[in-house]
Design an enzyme around this catalytic site. Sequence first.
Site, PDB file in Angstrom:
ATOM      1  N   HIS A 116      -1.145  -4.891  19.647  1.00 19.46           N
ATOM      2  CA  HIS A 116      -0.613  -4.566  18.321  1.00 19.46           C
ATOM      3  C   HIS A 116       0.030  -3.172  18.381  1.00 19.46           C
ATOM      4  O   HIS A 116      -0.513  -2.267  19.015  1.00 19.46           O
ATOM      5  CB  HIS A 116      -1.742  -4.603  17.286  1.00 19.46           C
ATOM      6  CG  HIS A 116      -1.246  -4.450  15.880  1.00 19.46           C
ATOM      7  ND1 HIS A 116      -0.899  -3.220  15.352  1.00 19.46           N
ATOM      8  CD2 HIS A 116      -0.998  -5.363  14.905  1.00 19.46           C
ATOM      9  CE1 HIS A 116      -0.475  -3.396  14.100  1.00 19.46           C
ATOM     10  NE2 HIS A 116      -0.523  -4.692  13.805  1.00 19.46           N
ATOM     11  N   CYS A 119       0.863  -1.178   0.000  1.00 21.59           N
ATOM     12  CA  CYS A 119       0.000   0.000   0.000  1.00 21.59           C
ATOM     13  C   CYS A 119       0.904   1.234   0.000  1.00 21.59           C
ATOM     14  O   CYS A 119       2.128   1.113   0.140  1.00 21.59           O
ATOM     15  CB  CYS A 119      -0.864  -0.006   1.246  1.00 21.59           C
ATOM     16  SG  CYS A 119       0.161   0.000   2.737  1.00 21.59           S
ATOM     17  N   SER A 173       2.001  -5.449   3.420  1.00 24.83           N
ATOM     18  CA  SER A 173       3.446  -5.358   3.685  1.00 24.83           C
ATOM     19  C   SER A 173       4.241  -6.420   2.926  1.00 24.83           C
ATOM     20  O   SER A 173       5.443  -6.581   3.166  1.00 24.83           O
ATOM     21  CB  SER A 173       3.685  -5.493   5.193  1.00 24.83           C
ATOM     22  OG  SER A 173       2.921  -6.566   5.716  1.00 24.83           O
ATOM     23  N   SER A 225       1.515  -9.786  10.738  1.00 23.13           N
ATOM     24  CA  SER A 225       0.873  -8.745   9.925  1.00 23.13           C
ATOM     25  C   SER A 225      -0.646  -8.842  10.080  1.00 23.13           C
ATOM     26  O   SER A 225      -1.286  -9.765   9.580  1.00 23.13           O
ATOM     27  CB  SER A 225       1.274  -8.924   8.458  1.00 23.13           C
ATOM     28  OG  SER A 225       0.434  -8.146   7.640  1.00 23.13           O
ATOM     29  N   CYS A 254      -8.424   1.662   6.545  1.00 20.54           N
ATOM     30  CA  CYS A 254      -7.882   2.403   5.402  1.00 20.54           C
ATOM     31  C   CYS A 254      -8.326   1.816   4.066  1.00 20.54           C
ATOM     32  O   CYS A 254      -8.842   0.695   4.000  1.00 20.54           O
ATOM     33  CB  CYS A 254      -6.366   2.459   5.501  1.00 20.54           C
ATOM     34  SG  CYS A 254      -5.598   0.903   5.054  1.00 20.54           S
ATOM     35  N   GLU A 280       0.116  -0.697  16.394  1.00 15.22           N
ATOM     36  CA  GLU A 280      -0.738   0.435  15.986  1.00 15.22           C
ATOM     37  C   GLU A 280      -1.708   0.806  17.107  1.00 15.22           C
ATOM     38  O   GLU A 280      -1.943   1.993  17.375  1.00 15.22           O
ATOM     39  CB  GLU A 280      -1.507   0.102  14.701  1.00 15.22           C
ATOM     40  CG  GLU A 280      -2.342   1.304  14.250  1.00 15.22           C
ATOM     41  CD  GLU A 280      -3.195   1.044  13.019  1.00 15.22           C
ATOM     42  OE1 GLU A 280      -2.832   0.175  12.192  1.00 15.22           O
ATOM     43  OE2 GLU A 280      -4.231   1.718  12.887  1.00 15.22           O
TER      44      GLU A 280
HETATM   45  C1  2E6 Z   1       1.004   0.396   9.316  1.00 19.23           C
HETATM   46  C2  2E6 Z   1      -0.307   0.397   9.602  1.00 19.23           C
HETATM   47  C3  2E6 Z   1      -1.088  -0.502   8.996  1.00 19.23           C
HETATM   48  O1  2E6 Z   1       0.141  -5.610  11.255  1.00 19.23           O
HETATM   49  P1  2E6 Z   1      -0.286  -4.559  10.264  1.00 19.23           P
HETATM   50  O2  2E6 Z   1      -1.201  -5.055   9.233  1.00 19.23           O
HETATM   51  O3  2E6 Z   1      -0.823  -3.356  10.989  1.00 19.23           O
HETATM   52  O4  2E6 Z   1       1.056  -3.999   9.593  1.00 19.23           O
HETATM   53  P2  2E6 Z   1       1.832  -4.437   8.296  1.00 19.23           P
HETATM   54  O5  2E6 Z   1       3.207  -3.882   8.441  1.00 19.23           O
HETATM   55  O6  2E6 Z   1       1.694  -5.861   7.991  1.00 19.23           O
HETATM   56  O7  2E6 Z   1       1.055  -3.661   7.150  1.00 19.23           O
HETATM   57  C4  2E6 Z   1       1.208  -2.332   6.842  1.00 19.23           C
HETATM   58  C5  2E6 Z   1       0.683  -1.395   7.837  1.00 19.23           C
HETATM   59  C6  2E6 Z   1       1.522  -0.521   8.423  1.00 19.23           C
HETATM   60  N1  2E6 Z   1      -0.600  -1.386   8.130  1.00 19.23           N
HETATM   61 FE1  F3S Z   2      -1.034   0.717   4.474  1.00 23.75          FE
HETATM   62 FE2  F3S Z   2      -1.375   2.900   5.845  1.00 23.75          FE
HETATM   63 FE3  F3S Z   2      -3.362   1.295   5.386  1.00 23.75          FE
HETATM   64  S1  F3S Z   2       0.393   1.540   5.939  1.00 23.75           S
HETATM   65  S2  F3S Z   2      -2.471  -0.744   5.275  1.00 23.75           S
HETATM   66  S3  F3S Z   2      -2.277   2.482   3.875  1.00 23.75           S
HETATM   67  S4  F3S Z   2      -2.976   2.447   7.222  1.00 23.75           S
END
Ligand code: 2E6
Ligand code: F3S
Length: 324
Positions: free
Chosen positions: A129, A17, A273, A228, A200, A131
């Site tokens: 978590h 993303c 991610s 994740s 999001c 966040e």
């Molecule tokens: C930051 C916020 C949301 O475990 P999570 O899904 O939150 O995090 P990642 O690093 O797997 O995914 C991106 C992300 C970053 N999502």
């Molecule tokens: Fe990615 Fe931000 Fe959503 S890191 S998963 S766009 S909150």
Amino acid sequence: MTKPALTLYLAAPRGFCAGVDRAIKIVELALEKWGAPVYVRHEIVHNKFVVDGLRAKGAVFVEELEECPEDRPVIFSAHGVPKSVPAAAEARQMVYVDATCPLVSKVHIEAQRHAEQGLQMIMIGHKGHPETIGTMGQLPAGEVLLVETPEDVAQVEVRDPQRLAYVTQTTLSVDDTKGIVAALEARFPAIIGPHKEDICYATTNRQEAVKAVAPKSDAMLVVGAPNSSNSRRLVEVGAKAGCQYTQLVQRAENIDWRALEGISSVAITAGASAPELLVNEVIDAFRVRFDVSVEVVETAVERVEFKVPRVLRQSADTSTAPPA
Ligand code: 2E6
Ligand code: F3S
């Protein structure tokens, strides 16, 4: 021997993303600007392949700010940090760059605004978590109440049911969250919700794409890491949408081929991610065993991009000296 035919439904959107893309760029640009080592508080995004790649370039990953020396820059991960973290970095006169996704920062601001207006905050999120810790940490300890399930909503004790607001983690299951919000609104009719959804666009779009591919697939693989949150939600969404076998895999080597014997269709997606290179690795592993025809199933087109912080925007070679 001829290989069995397999239709591979490739979900789109999938994978990186805009927030993940930006966070990884921040670490790469910081390494260019200041040289190694650059410290990163927590995995920049929840993916071992990404973290190992940045570590090889000179990033040092730690869990706490206290583990970083004062004379090297530190980057805060995409998931966000409690207010106490930048405050401690400032107190130690450290150079820091905040790689918190702007959509997480939006939720932080929202929580603070509601609190300033005298509303008690409830957060819908997963306990422990990063966040959730970061968002709850925008307000003094104990100020934000956490709920994870509709059952939690029934138990939560609030100061004044008339003066409440809620925020959510950005990566929750869209459908499960609707149930929790409904429970909150039923118990606290005056509760105020986010201006615009906190879940999001990337989370929403990846879950929608899974709903399109999962019901017609004998199996579904989600490329992503066990820590994740958004990737794990994709596995659950696939199962709820009717796919009989869903598995989270970090790499092709994690695929349980025994469980996939006899399938004629598979859906593949990736958490926000997970790099596309790992998706291709998984597809290639299927090609070794099956006569694969790939069908891309696209339910949304994403054009979101986030700028990196200004301190890293100028050309990398204008300042190679370590921070003062
Ligand atoms: C930051 C916020 C949301 O475990 P999570 O899904 O939150 O995090 P990642 O690093 O797997 O995914 C991106 C992300 C970053 N999502
Ligand atoms: Fe990615 Fe931000 Fe959503 S890191 S998963 S766009 S909150």
